[in-house]
Write a protein that holds these residues in place. Structure first.
Motif, PDB file in Angstrom:
ATOM      1  N   PHE A   1       0.809  -1.226   0.000  1.00  0.00           N
ATOM      2  CA  PHE A   1       0.000   0.000   0.000  1.00  0.00           C
ATOM      3  C   PHE A   1       0.839   1.273   0.000  1.00  0.00           C
ATOM      4  N   GLY A   2       2.147   1.120   0.031  1.00  0.00           N
ATOM      5  CA  GLY A   2       3.017   2.290   0.040  1.00  0.00           C
ATOM      6  C   GLY A   2       3.122   2.959   1.392  1.00  0.00           C
ATOM      7  N   GLY A   3       2.568   2.348   2.427  1.00  0.00           N
ATOM      8  CA  GLY A   3       2.635   2.913   3.765  1.00  0.00           C
ATOM      9  C   GLY A   3       1.443   2.490   4.595  1.00  0.00           C
ATOM     10  N   ARG A   4       1.334   3.085   5.767  1.00  0.00           N
ATOM     11  CA  ARG A   4       0.296   2.714   6.728  1.00  0.00           C
ATOM     12  C   ARG A   4      -1.096   3.065   6.222  1.00  0.00           C
ATOM     13  N   VAL A   5      -2.017   2.113   6.373  1.00  0.00           N
ATOM     14  CA  VAL A   5      -3.446   2.358   6.190  1.00  0.00           C
ATOM     15  C   VAL A   5      -4.095   1.936   7.506  1.00  0.00           C
ATOM     16  N   GLN A   6      -4.694   2.894   8.209  1.00  0.00           N
ATOM     17  CA  GLN A   6      -5.186   2.643   9.558  1.00  0.00           C
ATOM     18  C   GLN A   6      -6.531   1.920   9.549  1.00  0.00           C
ATOM     19  N   LYS A   7      -6.622   0.862  10.353  1.00  0.00           N
ATOM     20  CA  LYS A   7      -7.903   0.173  10.524  1.00  0.00           C
ATOM     21  C   LYS A   7      -8.799   0.973  11.459  1.00  0.00           C
ATOM     22  N   VAL A   8     -10.066   1.122  11.075  1.00  0.00           N
ATOM     23  CA  VAL A   8     -11.060   1.774  11.921  1.00  0.00           C
ATOM     24  C   VAL A   8     -12.114   0.735  12.265  1.00  0.00           C
ATOM     25  N   ALA A   9     -12.086   0.270  13.515  1.00  0.00           N
ATOM     26  CA  ALA A   9     -12.989  -0.796  13.940  1.00  0.00           C
ATOM     27  C   ALA A   9     -14.410  -0.283  14.069  1.00  0.00           C
ATOM     28  N   ILE A  10     -15.364  -1.105  13.618  1.00  0.00           N
ATOM     29  CA  ILE A  10     -16.781  -0.764  13.721  1.00  0.00           C
ATOM     30  C   ILE A  10     -17.562  -1.989  14.174  1.00  0.00           C
ATOM     31  N   ASP A  11     -18.739  -1.724  14.723  1.00  0.00           N
ATOM     32  CA  ASP A  11     -19.673  -2.771  15.132  1.00  0.00           C
ATOM     33  C   ASP A  11     -20.887  -2.688  14.210  1.00  0.00           C
ATOM     34  N   ALA A  12     -21.025  -3.683  13.335  1.00  0.00           N
ATOM     35  CA  ALA A  12     -22.111  -3.672  12.351  1.00  0.00           C
ATOM     36  C   ALA A  12     -23.365  -4.380  12.841  1.00  0.00           C
ATOM     37  N   GLY A  13     -23.382  -4.786  14.110  1.00  0.00           N
ATOM     38  CA  GLY A  13     -24.577  -5.393  14.672  1.00  0.00           C
ATOM     39  C   GLY A  13     -24.712  -6.885  14.427  1.00  0.00           C
ATOM     40  N   PHE A  14     -23.623  -7.550  14.031  1.00  0.00           N
ATOM     41  CA  PHE A  14     -23.671  -8.987  13.796  1.00  0.00           C
ATOM     42  C   PHE A  14     -23.547  -9.753  15.111  1.00  0.00           C
ATOM     43  N   SER A  15     -23.853 -11.051  15.072  1.00  0.00           N
ATOM     44  CA  SER A  15     -23.643 -11.926  16.213  1.00  0.00           C
ATOM     45  C   SER A  15     -22.659 -13.016  15.799  1.00  0.00           C
ATOM     46  N   CYS A  16     -22.652 -14.133  16.518  1.00  0.00           N
ATOM     47  CA  CYS A  16     -21.826 -15.292  16.179  1.00  0.00           C
ATOM     48  C   CYS A  16     -22.691 -16.542  16.232  1.00  0.00           C
ATOM     49  N   PRO A  17     -22.384 -17.556  15.434  1.00  0.00           N
ATOM     50  CA  PRO A  17     -23.205 -18.766  15.415  1.00  0.00           C
ATOM     51  C   PRO A  17     -23.133 -19.589  16.685  1.00  0.00           C
ATOM     52  N   ASN A  18     -22.124 -19.364  17.531  1.00  0.00           N
ATOM     53  CA  ASN A  18     -22.106 -20.073  18.811  1.00  0.00           C
ATOM     54  C   ASN A  18     -22.615 -19.185  19.949  1.00  0.00           C
ATOM     55  N   ARG A  19     -23.275 -18.077  19.562  1.00  0.00           N
ATOM     56  CA  ARG A  19     -23.953 -17.212  20.524  1.00  0.00           C
ATOM     57  C   ARG A  19     -25.467 -17.192  20.294  1.00  0.00           C
ATOM     58  N   ASP A  20     -25.858 -17.175  19.015  1.00  0.00           N
ATOM     59  CA  ASP A  20     -27.276 -16.956  18.697  1.00  0.00           C
ATOM     60  C   ASP A  20     -28.064 -18.246  18.487  1.00  0.00           C
ATOM     61  N   GLY A  21     -27.427 -19.384  18.745  1.00  0.00           N
ATOM     62  CA  GLY A  21     -28.122 -20.655  18.616  1.00  0.00           C
ATOM     63  C   GLY A  21     -27.988 -21.321  17.268  1.00  0.00           C
ATOM     64  N   THR A  22     -27.330 -20.679  16.310  1.00  0.00           N
ATOM     65  CA  THR A  22     -27.137 -21.305  15.005  1.00  0.00           C
ATOM     66  C   THR A  22     -26.373 -22.617  15.150  1.00  0.00           C
ATOM     67  N   ASN A  23     -25.242 -22.563  15.876  1.00  0.00           N
ATOM     68  CA  ASN A  23     -24.463 -23.768  16.146  1.00  0.00           C
ATOM     69  C   ASN A  23     -24.403 -24.093  17.633  1.00  0.00           C
ATOM     70  N   GLY A  24     -24.610 -23.092  18.463  1.00  0.00           N
ATOM     71  CA  GLY A  24     -24.496 -23.287  19.901  1.00  0.00           C
ATOM     72  C   GLY A  24     -24.862 -22.007  20.627  1.00  0.00           C
ATOM     73  N   SER A  25     -24.536 -21.959  21.912  1.00  0.00           N
ATOM     74  CA  SER A  25     -24.861 -20.781  22.703  1.00  0.00           C
ATOM     75  C   SER A  25     -23.721 -20.494  23.678  1.00  0.00           C
ATOM     76  N   GLY A  26     -23.725 -19.287  24.211  1.00  0.00           N
ATOM     77  CA  GLY A  26     -22.729 -18.929  25.213  1.00  0.00           C
ATOM     78  C   GLY A  26     -21.488 -18.281  24.653  1.00  0.00           C
ATOM     79  N   GLY A  27     -21.174 -18.532  23.395  1.00  0.00           N
ATOM     80  CA  GLY A  27     -19.984 -17.958  22.798  1.00  0.00           C
ATOM     81  C   GLY A  27     -18.708 -18.642  23.253  1.00  0.00           C
ATOM     82  N   CYS A  28     -17.586 -18.228  22.706  1.00  0.00           N
ATOM     83  CA  CYS A  28     -16.287 -18.756  23.128  1.00  0.00           C
ATOM     84  C   CYS A  28     -16.056 -18.382  24.588  1.00  0.00           C
ATOM     85  N   ILE A  29     -15.469 -19.274  25.355  1.00  0.00           N
ATOM     86  CA  ILE A  29     -15.419 -19.087  26.797  1.00  0.00           C
ATOM     87  C   ILE A  29     -14.578 -17.890  27.221  1.00  0.00           C
ATOM     88  N   TYR A  30     -13.681 -17.415  26.365  1.00  0.00           N
ATOM     89  CA  TYR A  30     -12.778 -16.313  26.718  1.00  0.00           C
ATOM     90  C   TYR A  30     -13.256 -14.965  26.190  1.00  0.00           C
TER      91      TYR A  30
END
Length: 308
Positions: free
Chosen positions: A15-44
């Motif tokens: 990229f010819g130098g630094r490109v800064q990441k800007v973190a955002i929350d797009a409102g998604f979940s995870c499949p081990n949180r919302d019941g798709t594959n499981g619940s509770g999320g990763c333990i850590y």
């Protein structure tokens, strides 16, 4: 010559130098949180422990990016940014929803591409096709939460997928020509003694261009914190010295074609229960690693037959 390849070198090369990441929350979940594959999320997992002050699913992506760009633009004196879909699983939604949110991010002035954090079980063929379409028009990188290649570890941390899913996702991304950064955590429950070497070899053959590492940390209000405080889970947390040994072994088996984006992760003190290392920064740890490798006559890829 540097003894290992850093993300800074990758950024300058591509990229010819630094490109800064800007973190955002797009409102998604995870499949081990919302019941798709499981619940509770990763333990850590504690999303709030690493989310920046402006990132909230209550705000539009545009507003989050505007706040992040203003903050990082001043802090690093830059006008170049990647929209970083960091919170939870950034591909865990219907394809039309994903497309709309990625497009919104790319419409922000100064945003030059997308970095999307996700899981191996959130990369269907339809999602890969969508990512390929975006990658044909802009820079796209998947930050893949692998954490471990060991099925025993994956079961222990409630990932709700196995290593076959990991390797299938990596193969799909490689075949699609999408840049991938693999995220790994050292010191997880059930981890084998040779995990550093095995993980380095797996990353080297995966097609990934980058890797992110950090040691396991016990974060308040997580399932792991409850287990740790109750004494119902047995494992040793890394000290700076033991983690340095782990990383040195990992780097010595890692292909020189892979760049290292990060070596440690710093959790805000209000969230961190253990281990407490004091004020060791990323740059300080890099210096420690350089000394360690030099003292042992090692460099990235030294034990996999690579030459400097």
């Amino acid at each position: 010559m540097p003894l290992f390849n850093s993300a800074g070198v990758f950024a300058r090369k591509h990229f010819g130098g630094r490109v800064q990441k800007v973190a955002i929350d797009a409102g998604f979940s995870c499949p081990n949180r919302d019941g798709t594959n499981g619940s509770g999320g990763c333990i850590y997992c504690s999303n709030e422990s690493f989310s920046p002050f402006y990132a909230s699913a209550q705000l539009t992506i545009t507003k989050q990016l505007a706040a992040g760009i203003e903050f990082y633009g001043r802090r690093y004196n830059t006008s170049r940014f990647f929209a970083y879909f960091q919170s939870f699983s950034g591909t865990h939604a219907p394809v039309d929803v994903l497309k709309a949110r990625y497009l919104e991010a790319l419409q922000m002035p100064g945003v030059e591409g997308l970095i999307i954090a996700t899981r191996p079980d959130c990369l269907s063929s339809e999602v890969i096709a969508l990512l390929s379409d975006f990658a044909a028009r802009t820079y796209v990188r998947i930050e893949l939460g692998v954490e471990s290649f060991d099925d025993r570890v994956l079961r222990a941390i409630n990932r709700c997928h196995d290593s076959d899913a990991v390797f299938a996702a990596l193969a799909s991304l490689k075949n699609a020509g999408i840049d991938t950064c693999i995220h790994l955590i050292a010191g997880l429950p059930e981890e084998a003694e040779n995990s550093a070497e095995e993980a380095a070899l797996a990353v080297s053959s995966s097609g990934a261009v980058l890797v992110k590492l950090h040691h396991l940390q016990i974060i308040a209000r997580t399932r792991l914190a409850s287990l740790y405080e109750a004494g119902s889970i047995s494992f040793g947390l890394h000290t700076p010295d033991s983690y340095l040994d782990h990383v040195a072994r990992f780097v010595s088996f890692l292909s020189p074609a892979v760049y290292i984006e990060r070596l440690i992760n710093r959790v805000p003190p209000a969230y961190l229960l253990a281990p407490r290392w004091g004020n060791i920064t990323e740059s300080a740890f890099q210096a420690m690693l350089t000394r360690k490798l030099a003292d042992q006559g090692l460099f990235q890829g030294a034990k996999s037959g690579s030459k400097r």
